[in-house]
Design an enzyme around this catalytic site. Structure first.
Site, PDB file in Angstrom:
ATOM      1  N   ASP A 209       0.842  -1.202   0.000  1.00  0.00           N
ATOM      2  CA  ASP A 209       0.000   0.000   0.000  1.00  0.00           C
ATOM      3  C   ASP A 209       0.873   1.247   0.000  1.00  0.00           C
ATOM      4  O   ASP A 209       2.085   1.156   0.196  1.00  0.00           O
ATOM      5  CB  ASP A 209      -0.869   0.003   1.271  1.00  0.00           C
ATOM      6  CG  ASP A 209      -0.002  -0.048   2.519  1.00  0.00           C
ATOM      7  OD1 ASP A 209       0.392   1.011   3.013  1.00  0.00           O
ATOM      8  OD2 ASP A 209       0.328  -1.152   3.000  1.00  0.00           O
ATOM      9  N   ASP A 211       0.531   3.663   2.237  1.00  0.00           N
ATOM     10  CA  ASP A 211       0.284   4.246   3.552  1.00  0.00           C
ATOM     11  C   ASP A 211      -0.852   5.260   3.432  1.00  0.00           C
ATOM     12  O   ASP A 211      -1.934   4.875   2.954  1.00  0.00           O
ATOM     13  CB  ASP A 211       1.583   4.835   4.139  1.00  0.00           C
ATOM     14  CG  ASP A 211       1.511   4.961   5.651  1.00  0.00           C
ATOM     15  OD1 ASP A 211       0.933   4.067   6.291  1.00  0.00           O
ATOM     16  OD2 ASP A 211       2.011   5.959   6.188  1.00  0.00           O
TER      17      ASP A 211
HETATM   18  N1  LIG Z   1       1.247   1.415   5.735  1.00  0.00           N
HETATM   19  C1  LIG Z   1       1.709   0.571   6.631  1.00  0.00           C
HETATM   20  N2  LIG Z   1       2.156   1.001   7.846  1.00  0.00           N
HETATM   21  C2  LIG Z   1       2.654   0.125   8.750  1.00  0.00           C
HETATM   22  N3  LIG Z   1       2.702  -1.197   8.576  1.00  0.00           N
HETATM   23  C3  LIG Z   1       2.275  -1.668   7.398  1.00  0.00           C
HETATM   24  N4  LIG Z   1       2.212  -2.926   6.928  1.00  0.00           N
HETATM   25  C4  LIG Z   1       1.689  -2.885   5.697  1.00  0.00           C
HETATM   26  N5  LIG Z   1       1.400  -1.605   5.336  1.00  0.00           N
HETATM   27  C5  LIG Z   1       1.755  -0.840   6.393  1.00  0.00           C
END
Ligand SMILES: Nc1ncnc2[nH]cnc12
Ligand SMILES: CSC[C@H]1O[C@H](OP(=O)(O)O)[C@H](O)[C@@H]1O
Length: 288
Positions: A209, A211
């Site tokens: 992703d 974030d």
């Molecule tokens: N955006 C994110 N922040 C922290 N841990 C994660 N694990 C997967 N995506 C994450």
């Protein structure tokens, strides 16, 4: 000839390794308690592996509750020579789209209150962490990833947050300004403890992703992470198959981390607490 024996720590979405041969499960106890799950021993392309899902069966352990010391001690006690950590992570860079694998080479640790050392009162050690990742193992993982057709970035800084909540947008932007590449909740103190146990460590951070910093993109949530992880775990398995094919029959030359405790323990033998030393023998028996 010294053979490789890889400890594989699986993260979110990777709770088992399919395709192993001679599989055997082992429930173990360490001086730091039980690891997240029983160890799974097996071989892949003739290379010995020991698999451990860091969140436990059924993902019951939050990042703050993972028994990191027991996990690393259990892999050391199992005779592992090196550790490959596999994680889901968020991307803090435009070019690191979901599906990319970052072979981490640096860390910033923003965790809070986790037990981060095997050593302490009665036997103090200071291991170097300037290069927290084994360059040899990371290089081999990069080669294996490319051979498996995975989009791999060699090198990148992983910021470890305490969680379990994902970051605020202000935090996400701050980490980008700091020059961080990916974000997760688990690689620290795992990498620190592997160093103390004289286990070369490398990490495959699989982007799931963006974030929450990117305009026009949904903020990260668990459903999105798991959706992308389904594809990522297929690629991770292909990478491990290539990696073991590359290591099979190849001598494991010594690595500087194998002997890092030679110069790290500052408490002289006569001042050490025998109880702590007895516990430490499981991970540092070579020097104690
Ligand atoms: N955006 C994110 N922040 C922290 N841990 C994660 N694990 C997967 N995506 C994450
Ligand atoms: C399920 S999203 C957040 C969760 O996923 C990552 O875990 P891991 O590093 O074990 O793959 C992240 O660090 C969080 O623990």
């Amino acid at each position: 000839m010294t053979h490789w024996k890889l400890g594989i720590i699986g993260g979110s979405g990777l709770y088992a390794l399919e395709g192993l041969e001679s599989v055997r499960s082992e429930t173990v106890e360490t001086p730091w308690g039980a690891p997240s799950a029983p160890l799974t021993h097996g071989t892949l392309n003739g290379v010995e592996l020991v698999f451990l899902p860091r969140h436990g069966a059924g993902h019951r352990l939050s990042p703050s509750d993972i028994p990191f010391r027991a996990n690393i001690a259990a892999l050391k006690m199992a005779g592992c020579t090196d550790i490959v950590s596999i994680s889901a992570c968020g991307s803090l860079r435009e070019h690191l789209a979901p599906g990319h694998f970052v072979i981490v080479d640096q860390y910033v640790d923003r965790t809070d209150g986790r037990a981060r050392s095997f050593f302490g009162a009665g036997c103090v050690a200071h291991v170097p962490m300037a290069q927290p990742v084994c360059a040899r193992l990371a290089g081999l993982i990069g080669d294996a990833g490319e051979a498996a057709g995975v989009p791999v970035q060699r090198g990148g800084t992983y910021i470890t947050i305490e969680g379990p909540q994902f970051s605020t947008r202000a935090e996400s932007e701050l980490y980008r300004h700091w020059g961080m590449d990916v974000i997760g909740m688990t690689n620290m103190p795992e990498a620190r403890l592997a160093r103390e146990a004289e286990l070369p460590y490398a990490s495959i951070a699989m982007v799931t992703d963006y974030d929450c910093w990117r305009d026009g993109e949904e903020s990260v949530d668990v459903a999105a992470v798991l959706r992308v992880m389904r594809d990522n775990t297929v690629k991770a398995r292909a990478l491990l198959t290539r990696l073991t094919a590359m290591l099979a029959g190849r001598e494991r030359a010594p690595d500087p981390v194998d002997t890092v405790l030679d110069t790290a323990i500052i408490t002289p033998p006569e001042a050490r607490d025998p109880e702590i030393v007895a516990r430490l023998r499981t991970i540092a028996g070579r020097v104690l």
